[in-house]
Write a protein that holds these residues in place. Structure first.
Motif, PDB file in Angstrom:
ATOM      1  N   HIS A   1      -2.739   4.670  -3.008  1.00 35.92           N
ATOM      2  CA  HIS A   1      -3.767   5.483  -2.339  1.00 35.92           C
ATOM      3  C   HIS A   1      -3.389   6.941  -2.517  1.00 35.92           C
ATOM      4  CE1 HIS A   1      -5.680   6.648   1.835  1.00 35.92           C
ATOM      5  NE2 HIS A   1      -6.316   7.194   0.808  1.00 35.92           N
TER       6      HIS A   1
ATOM      7  N   HIS B   1       0.853  -1.196   0.000  1.00 36.90           N
ATOM      8  CA  HIS B   1       0.000   0.000   0.000  1.00 36.90           C
ATOM      9  C   HIS B   1       0.890   1.248   0.000  1.00 36.90           C
ATOM     10  CE1 HIS B   1      -3.795   2.137   1.017  1.00 36.90           C
ATOM     11  NE2 HIS B   1      -3.034   2.906   1.795  1.00 36.90           N
TER      12      HIS B   1
ATOM     13  N   ASP C   1      -8.433   1.311   6.162  1.00 32.22           N
ATOM     14  CA  ASP C   1      -7.103   1.908   6.299  1.00 32.22           C
ATOM     15  C   ASP C   1      -7.088   2.887   7.472  1.00 32.22           C
ATOM     16  OD1 ASP C   1      -4.628   3.087   5.879  1.00 32.22           O
ATOM     17  OD2 ASP C   1      -5.145   3.970   3.938  1.00 32.22           O
TER      18      ASP C   1
ATOM     19  N   ASP D   1       1.074   5.372  -0.012  1.00 34.80           N
ATOM     20  CA  ASP D   1       0.295   6.562   0.339  1.00 34.80           C
ATOM     21  C   ASP D   1       0.929   7.816  -0.253  1.00 34.80           C
ATOM     22  OD1 ASP D   1      -1.814   5.570   2.180  1.00 34.80           O
ATOM     23  OD2 ASP D   1      -0.078   4.824   3.286  1.00 34.80           O
TER      24      ASP D   1
HETATM   25 ZN    ZN Z   1      -3.497   4.682   2.889  1.00 32.17          ZN
END
Ligand code: ZN
Ligand code: DX5
Length: 216
Positions: A66, A33, A175, A35
C-alpha cells in the motif's frame, strides 16, 4: 469467496520484525499488508525498499503493498523486483491512473486503486474494469490505531453496485480501524479483504486475533 485477512505490519514491533513476520507465517493470515509512507502524501514516514526486501526473504505470504506516496508510478519496477503480489496506488496522486494500472500489470503484479475516505467511489466508473482490487480507506491514511469511519459502509455498497454494473472482477479491501465489530459489518456488507494493524498486534496473542478475524 471467503474473506481474506491482511495484517498490517505497521503496528508490529519494529525491534522484533523477524519474530513478528515468523508469527504471521504461522498464522492464518492470507496476505502481508505493507504500508509505505513518504511524509508528503501523508503526514508520516514508515519504511521503504531496504526493509521490504529483507521482509520478502523471510515471509511465505503474498505481499500487499500500500503506497501512500506521491508519484507511485516511479517505483513500479522496485515494487515488482521485491516480488509484490499486489501494488496499491492512491487515486488522489495518479494523474494518469489508467497508464499506471496497466504498467503495474505489465510487470506481473495485481493492480489496486486506493480511495481516501472523502474520495467518492463514482470516480472509478471508467477504471473499475481494469483494476484487480479497490482499497477503501476507512481512516485518513498515515497512522495505525485510528477510529473506523462508518461512512465506509455506504461507500462499500456503492462500490459493490459499481462492480456489478460494470461486470468488474475487482476485489474490495478495507483498511483502517478494523476490529471484530467493524470487521463483521464489513464482511456482511461484502468486503473481500480486511486489513488490520493495531487490532492484531495490540495483544499477547496476535495469531488468535487473526483467527478471529478469519472466522467473521
Ligand atoms: Zn494500509
Ligand atoms: C494507515 C494504514 C493502515 C494501518 C491500519 O494509514 O494504511 O494499513 O496500518 O492500522 P489499524 O488497523 O490500526 O487502523
Amino acid at each position: 469467496m471467503n474473506h481474506l485477512v491482511a495484517p498490517s505490519l505497521l503496528s508490529a514491533d519494529f525491534l522484533n520484525l523477524k519474530r513478528d513476520v515468523e508469527m504471521l507465517n504461522r498464522s492464518e493470515a492470507d496476505w502481508l499488508h505493507l504500508d509505505v509512507m513518504d511524509g508528503v502524501f501523508v503526514p508520516n514516514i514508515s519504511f521503504g525498499f531496504v526493509i521490504m526486501d529483507l521482509l520478502k526473504s523471510i515471509t511465505d505470504k503474498p505481499l500487499d503493498v500500500h503506497l501512500m506516496i506521491v508519484q507511485p508510478e516511479k517505483f513500479i519496477d522496485e515494487v515488482a523486483a521485491m516480488g509484490a503480489y499486489m501494488m496499491n496506488v492512491h487515486y488522489e496522486v495518479c494523474t494518469h491512473l489508467n497508464r499506471t494500472i496497466h504498467a503495474i500489470k505489465e510487470k506481473g503484479m495485481k493492480a489496486g486503486v486506493t480511495l481516501n475516505p472523502h474520495t467518492p467511489v463514482s470516480l472509478l466508473k471508467d477504471i473499475i474494469q481494469d483494476v484487480d482490487m479497490v482499497l477503501l480507506m476507512s481512516v485518513n491514511p498515515g497512522f495505525g490505531g485510528q477510529k473506523f469511519i462508518h461512512n465506509t459502509l455506504s461507500k462499500l455498497d456503492d462500490l459493490k453496485n459499481l462492480i456489478i454494473q460494470k461486470n468488474s472482477q475487482a476485489l474490495i479491501e478495507v483498511d483502517g480501524g478494523v476490529d471484530l465489530e467493524t470487521g463483521k459489518l464489513l464482511v456482511d456488507a461484502g468486503a473481500d479483504v480486511l486489513v488490520a494493524g493495531s487490532f492484531v498486534f495490540s495483544t499477547e496473542n496476535p495469531e488468535e486475533r487473526i483467527r478471529q478475524l478469519k472466522m467473521l
